[in-house]
Design a protein around this motif. Structure first.
Motif, PDB file in Angstrom:
ATOM      1  N   ARG A 260     -10.090  24.404  34.026  1.00  0.00           N
ATOM      2  CA  ARG A 260     -11.193  25.850  33.605  1.00  0.00           C
ATOM      3  C   ARG A 260     -10.063  26.051  34.790  1.00  0.00           C
ATOM      4  O   ARG A 260     -10.533  27.578  35.448  1.00  0.00           O
ATOM      5  CB  ARG A 260     -12.501  25.379  34.293  1.00  0.00           C
ATOM      6  CG  ARG A 260     -13.525  26.752  35.178  1.00  0.00           C
ATOM      7  CD  ARG A 260     -15.033  26.312  35.211  1.00  0.00           C
ATOM      8  NE  ARG A 260     -15.741  27.092  36.241  1.00  0.00           N
ATOM      9  CZ  ARG A 260     -15.812  28.915  36.029  1.00  0.00           C
ATOM     10  NH1 ARG A 260     -15.421  29.238  33.999  1.00  0.00           N
ATOM     11  NH2 ARG A 260     -16.113  29.287  36.702  1.00  0.00           N
ATOM     12  N   THR A 285     -17.753  19.227  23.672  1.00  0.00           N
ATOM     13  CA  THR A 285     -19.025  19.239  23.425  1.00  0.00           C
ATOM     14  C   THR A 285     -19.384  21.259  23.678  1.00  0.00           C
ATOM     15  O   THR A 285     -19.132  21.375  23.909  1.00  0.00           O
ATOM     16  CB  THR A 285     -20.241  18.697  24.393  1.00  0.00           C
ATOM     17  OG1 THR A 285     -21.350  18.862  25.519  1.00  0.00           O
ATOM     18  CG2 THR A 285     -19.797  16.861  24.054  1.00  0.00           C
ATOM     19  N   ASP A 286     -20.238  21.692  22.662  1.00  0.00           N
ATOM     20  CA  ASP A 286     -20.952  23.076  22.879  1.00  0.00           C
ATOM     21  C   ASP A 286     -21.463  22.972  24.804  1.00  0.00           C
ATOM     22  O   ASP A 286     -20.884  24.209  25.311  1.00  0.00           O
ATOM     23  CB  ASP A 286     -22.088  23.352  22.118  1.00  0.00           C
ATOM     24  CG  ASP A 286     -21.866  23.081  20.360  1.00  0.00           C
ATOM     25  OD1 ASP A 286     -20.851  23.324  20.620  1.00  0.00           O
ATOM     26  OD2 ASP A 286     -22.555  22.898  20.083  1.00  0.00           O
ATOM     27  N   GLN A 287     -21.876  21.854  24.954  1.00  0.00           N
ATOM     28  CA  GLN A 287     -22.132  22.241  26.774  1.00  0.00           C
ATOM     29  C   GLN A 287     -21.003  22.055  27.668  1.00  0.00           C
ATOM     30  O   GLN A 287     -20.813  23.114  28.584  1.00  0.00           O
ATOM     31  CB  GLN A 287     -22.782  20.642  27.106  1.00  0.00           C
ATOM     32  CG  GLN A 287     -23.797  20.558  28.359  1.00  0.00           C
ATOM     33  CD  GLN A 287     -23.863  19.983  28.668  1.00  0.00           C
ATOM     34  OE1 GLN A 287     -24.854  19.475  27.593  1.00  0.00           O
ATOM     35  NE2 GLN A 287     -25.551  19.961  29.977  1.00  0.00           N
ATOM     36  N   ASP A 288     -20.235  21.892  26.980  1.00  0.00           N
ATOM     37  CA  ASP A 288     -18.359  21.471  27.578  1.00  0.00           C
ATOM     38  C   ASP A 288     -17.796  22.585  27.214  1.00  0.00           C
ATOM     39  O   ASP A 288     -17.209  23.575  29.064  1.00  0.00           O
ATOM     40  CB  ASP A 288     -17.575  20.477  27.306  1.00  0.00           C
ATOM     41  CG  ASP A 288     -18.375  18.863  27.658  1.00  0.00           C
ATOM     42  OD1 ASP A 288     -18.663  18.776  28.932  1.00  0.00           O
ATOM     43  OD2 ASP A 288     -17.581  18.089  26.645  1.00  0.00           O
ATOM     44  N   ARG A 289     -18.214  23.295  26.311  1.00  0.00           N
ATOM     45  CA  ARG A 289     -17.439  24.280  25.677  1.00  0.00           C
ATOM     46  C   ARG A 289     -17.814  25.832  27.007  1.00  0.00           C
ATOM     47  O   ARG A 289     -17.865  26.903  27.753  1.00  0.00           O
ATOM     48  CB  ARG A 289     -17.988  25.188  24.580  1.00  0.00           C
ATOM     49  CG  ARG A 289     -16.184  25.934  24.389  1.00  0.00           C
ATOM     50  CD  ARG A 289     -16.712  26.250  23.177  1.00  0.00           C
ATOM     51  NE  ARG A 289     -15.521  25.122  22.338  1.00  0.00           N
ATOM     52  CZ  ARG A 289     -16.758  24.430  21.726  1.00  0.00           C
ATOM     53  NH1 ARG A 289     -17.678  24.084  21.582  1.00  0.00           N
ATOM     54  NH2 ARG A 289     -16.009  22.978  20.986  1.00  0.00           N
ATOM     55  N   GLU A 290     -19.329  25.512  27.161  1.00  0.00           N
ATOM     56  CA  GLU A 290     -20.341  26.288  27.535  1.00  0.00           C
ATOM     57  C   GLU A 290     -20.074  26.764  29.442  1.00  0.00           C
ATOM     58  O   GLU A 290     -19.332  27.697  30.176  1.00  0.00           O
ATOM     59  CB  GLU A 290     -21.766  26.558  27.961  1.00  0.00           C
ATOM     60  CG  GLU A 290     -22.634  27.374  28.305  1.00  0.00           C
ATOM     61  CD  GLU A 290     -24.060  27.543  28.311  1.00  0.00           C
ATOM     62  OE1 GLU A 290     -24.511  27.993  29.178  1.00  0.00           O
ATOM     63  OE2 GLU A 290     -24.203  26.557  26.825  1.00  0.00           O
ATOM     64  N   ALA A 291     -19.108  25.169  29.396  1.00  0.00           N
ATOM     65  CA  ALA A 291     -18.712  25.339  31.461  1.00  0.00           C
ATOM     66  C   ALA A 291     -17.979  25.584  31.515  1.00  0.00           C
ATOM     67  O   ALA A 291     -17.030  26.649  32.296  1.00  0.00           O
ATOM     68  CB  ALA A 291     -18.917  23.393  31.720  1.00  0.00           C
ATOM     69  N   SER A 294     -17.376  29.572  31.665  1.00  0.00           N
ATOM     70  CA  SER A 294     -19.180  29.862  32.952  1.00  0.00           C
ATOM     71  C   SER A 294     -18.299  30.590  33.363  1.00  0.00           C
ATOM     72  O   SER A 294     -17.268  30.331  34.068  1.00  0.00           O
ATOM     73  CB  SER A 294     -19.980  28.551  33.302  1.00  0.00           C
ATOM     74  OG  SER A 294     -20.181  29.510  34.168  1.00  0.00           O
TER      75      SER A 294
END
Length: 370
Positions: A260, A285-291, A294
């Motif tokens: 990031r 994961t989808d959560q990792d990708r969102e983070a 962000s």
């Protein structure tokens, strides 16, 4: 003799004969320096560092390159200098004056062994060897037309000060430390290597144990002089201000927050020298990708599937990964000038790349791997 006659004589000599003449006296050394341009083309060297010695091999151009008959008949095509850490190895041998210091030299088989005979430097074997190494490189460059170092390999032993002895006037083909072992280096050596050396390919697996928490700080005035930089141990890397190289590859996994950081600071205008980057990560994961994205505005990529495939195939010699069965690609835009970067994420067990290319928009392909 008239200077013109001296020039003719020196031009008739093979580079081995010139080299030995340069050690004979100050007068003959000055004469060789005066006519250092090699009529058959420039000479290259290779450097090899291992646990017992430093080695410098001087070579004539490849046989495919034209060599005048008058030189071909008498030329020595290769000379190897070895500098052992054990200074007593060549004790009581011939003494040469190299760069103002007395150096003991002895020929064994096809190699010339050199060691420093100077009590000012005490019993520090590594330091003595590094000093001889630097003096030898400077002397070779002053009497021979050396323009490139085709290969420079270091193994487990990396003496302090070694990088700073490298000649900045050379163009280095490949500088490589052993990837299976983390060698210790100093902040000064690392800074010198990354700021002053011109190289096609550098592979670094080093740590700066003498300065815990050390991060390399790129000289903002430095122009890019490294084409491909591969880093194994990255504790010294500042991901917000990467070294100046056209291609950067981190060979082991980096945390999500570091990936990031690379994205955020590229968008903010840093790391402009990088055109292609390969960065490994654990499977997202989808959560990792969102983070990861962000607060970062993304757009549909302007690259076609064919262009992405072409890029991955064309760079396979760098990332050494098989072609992914599927990819996810989005674009981000740099705020200062509107340059576009494409973030390409490969599938599981494959590299996702971070690629940039200069032009009206920038293709950046970060690569994360599983």
């Amino acid at each position: 003799m008239p200077l013109l006659i001296k020039e003719i004589i020196v031009e008739e000599l093979g580079f081995g004969e010139r080299l030995f003449l340069s050690f004979t006296s100050k007068r003959t050394c000055s004469l060789v320096k005066l006519f250092r341009n090699e009529p058959s083309g420039f000479i290259s060297i290779t450097i090899d560092i291992n646990n017992s010695e430093l080695s410098v091999c001087v070579r004539k151009p490849h046989l495919s390159e034209p060599i005048p008959v008058k030189i071909r008949s008498r030329a020595i095509n290769k000379l190897e200098f070895r500098i052992p850490y054990e200074q007593g190895y060549v004790k009581d041998s011939s003494a040469w004056i190299i760069d103002g210091s007395t150096v003991q030299a002895e020929k064994y088989s096809s190699a010339i062994y050199c060691s420093l005979n100077d009590e000012r430097f005490g019993l520090d074997k590594n330091r003595n060897a590094v000093i001889v190494f630097g003096k030898l490189l400077r002397h070779l460059n002053s009497v021979l037309n050396i323009q490139e170092c085709r290969e420079c390999k270091y193994f487990m032993r990396l003496p302090v000060g070694l990088f700073r002895q490298l000649d900045c006037s050379y163009s280095y083909g490949r500088i490589e430390t052993q990837t299976g072992y983390i060698a210790n280096t100093s902040p000064e050596d690392l800074t010198f290597l990354l700021d002053h050396i011109k190289a096609n390919h550098i592979i670094l697996n080093v740590a700066v144990t003498s300065a815990p928490g050390y991060k390399y700080r790129k000289n903002p005035e430095k122009k890019r002089s490294i084409d491909v930089l591969k880093v194994a141990h990255y504790s010294w890397v500042d991901f917000s201000n990467l070294p100046a190289a056209r291609v950067i590859s981190i060979l082991i996994e980096i945390p999500l927050n570091q990936m990031r950081t690379i994205l955020v600071y590229w968008i903010a205008g840093r790391n402009r020298e990088m055109e292609i980057g390969f960065f490994r990560m654990d499977e997202l994961t989808d959560q990792d990708r969102e983070a990861l994205f962000s607060g970062i505005k993304t757009q549909d990529t302007q690259l076609t599937g064919a262009e992405i495939r072409s890029f991955i195939v064309s760079t396979k010699d760098i990332h050494k990964m098989r072609f992914p069965s599927s990819t996810v690609a989005v674009d981000v835009v740099r705020k200062s000038d509107g340059m576009r970067a494409t973030v390409i994420e490969g599938d599981k067990r494959n590299m996702r790349v971070y690629h940039c290319s200069p032009g009206s928009y920038l293709n950046m392909s970060p690569s994360y791997t599983s």
